[in-house]
Motif scaffolding. Structure first.
Motif, PDB file in Angstrom:
ATOM      1  N   UNK A  85       3.747  29.890 -37.734  1.00 44.24           N
ATOM      2  CA  UNK A  85       2.874  30.971 -38.198  1.00 44.24           C
ATOM      3  C   UNK A  85       1.489  30.438 -38.529  1.00 44.24           C
ATOM      4  N   UNK A  86       1.429  29.253 -39.101  1.00 41.27           N
ATOM      5  CA  UNK A  86       0.138  28.648 -39.430  1.00 41.27           C
ATOM      6  C   UNK A  86      -0.643  28.341 -38.164  1.00 41.27           C
ATOM      7  N   UNK A  87       0.046  27.886 -37.143  1.00 43.74           N
ATOM      8  CA  UNK A  87      -0.603  27.595 -35.872  1.00 43.74           C
ATOM      9  C   UNK A  87      -1.155  28.876 -35.247  1.00 43.74           C
ATOM     10  N   UNK A  88      -0.375  29.931 -35.292  1.00 42.77           N
ATOM     11  CA  UNK A  88      -0.824  31.213 -34.749  1.00 42.77           C
ATOM     12  C   UNK A  88      -2.020  31.740 -35.534  1.00 42.77           C
ATOM     13  N   UNK A  89      -1.987  31.578 -36.846  1.00 44.49           N
ATOM     14  CA  UNK A  89      -3.095  32.035 -37.689  1.00 44.49           C
ATOM     15  C   UNK A  89      -4.369  31.261 -37.372  1.00 44.49           C
ATOM     16  N   UNK A  90      -4.238  29.974 -37.140  1.00 40.59           N
ATOM     17  CA  UNK A  90      -5.402  29.158 -36.799  1.00 40.59           C
ATOM     18  C   UNK A  90      -6.015  29.627 -35.480  1.00 40.59           C
ATOM     19  N   UNK A  91      -5.176  30.013 -34.530  1.00 47.42           N
ATOM     20  CA  UNK A  91      -5.680  30.502 -33.248  1.00 47.42           C
ATOM     21  C   UNK A  91      -6.429  31.821 -33.420  1.00 47.42           C
ATOM     22  N   UNK A  92      -5.934  32.671 -34.315  1.00 50.17           N
ATOM     23  CA  UNK A  92      -6.614  33.946 -34.584  1.00 50.17           C
ATOM     24  C   UNK A  92      -7.993  33.680 -35.171  1.00 50.17           C
ATOM     25  N   UNK A  93      -8.076  32.746 -36.112  1.00 51.85           N
ATOM     26  CA  UNK A  93      -9.361  32.443 -36.736  1.00 51.85           C
ATOM     27  C   UNK A  93     -10.337  31.813 -35.746  1.00 51.85           C
ATOM     28  N   UNK A  94      -9.826  31.075 -34.795  1.00 57.31           N
ATOM     29  CA  UNK A  94     -10.686  30.423 -33.809  1.00 57.31           C
ATOM     30  C   UNK A  94     -11.158  31.391 -32.719  1.00 57.31           C
ATOM     31  N   UNK A  95     -10.485  32.519 -32.576  1.00 57.03           N
ATOM     32  CA  UNK A  95     -10.822  33.489 -31.536  1.00 57.03           C
ATOM     33  C   UNK A  95     -11.987  34.376 -32.010  1.00 57.03           C
ATOM     34  N   UNK A  96     -13.128  34.302 -31.340  1.00 54.84           N
ATOM     35  CA  UNK A  96     -14.277  35.117 -31.770  1.00 54.84           C
ATOM     36  C   UNK A  96     -14.066  36.620 -31.580  1.00 54.84           C
ATOM     37  N   UNK A  97     -13.066  37.005 -30.800  1.00 50.52           N
ATOM     38  CA  UNK A  97     -12.798  38.428 -30.571  1.00 50.52           C
ATOM     39  C   UNK A  97     -11.817  39.018 -31.581  1.00 50.52           C
ATOM     40  N   UNK A  98     -11.299  38.202 -32.491  1.00 47.27           N
ATOM     41  CA  UNK A  98     -10.365  38.698 -33.503  1.00 47.27           C
ATOM     42  C   UNK A  98     -11.101  39.648 -34.448  1.00 47.27           C
ATOM     43  N   UNK A  99     -10.389  40.684 -34.876  1.00 48.01           N
ATOM     44  CA  UNK A  99     -10.995  41.650 -35.789  1.00 48.01           C
ATOM     45  C   UNK A  99     -11.043  41.083 -37.204  1.00 48.01           C
ATOM     46  N   UNK A 100     -11.795  41.745 -38.041  1.00 46.73           N
ATOM     47  CA  UNK A 100     -11.919  41.318 -39.442  1.00 46.73           C
ATOM     48  C   UNK A 100     -10.551  41.360 -40.128  1.00 46.73           C
ATOM     49  N   UNK A 101      -9.766  42.378 -39.841  1.00 41.80           N
ATOM     50  CA  UNK A 101      -8.438  42.512 -40.437  1.00 41.80           C
ATOM     51  C   UNK A 101      -7.510  41.384 -39.981  1.00 41.80           C
ATOM     52  N   UNK A 102      -7.582  41.038 -38.699  1.00 41.54           N
ATOM     53  CA  UNK A 102      -6.754  39.944 -38.179  1.00 41.54           C
ATOM     54  C   UNK A 102      -7.130  38.622 -38.847  1.00 41.54           C
TER      55      UNK A 102
END
Length: 45
Positions: free
Chosen positions: A12-29
């Motif tokens: 889950x931590x790895x997936x969360x890190x990928x979300x934060x690194x993705x510039x297209x992720x929404x503010x909620x994500x």
């Protein structure tokens, strides 16, 4: 049951890190991902 149920697992931590690194992720994500990462166990050196 784990000793501390408030800790985020490695996958889950790895997936969360990928979300934060993705510039297209929404503010909620990003907010949810940051919350998950704040609950990861600290690394011991």
């Amino acid at each position: 049951m784990s000793k501390n149920p408030r800790q985020t697992g490695k996958k889950a931590a790895s997936a969360a890190a990928k979300v934060l690194a993705n510039p297209k992720s929404t503010k909620a994500e990003k907010s949810a991902a940051a919350s998950a990462l704040s609950q990861t166990p600290s690394k011991k050196k």
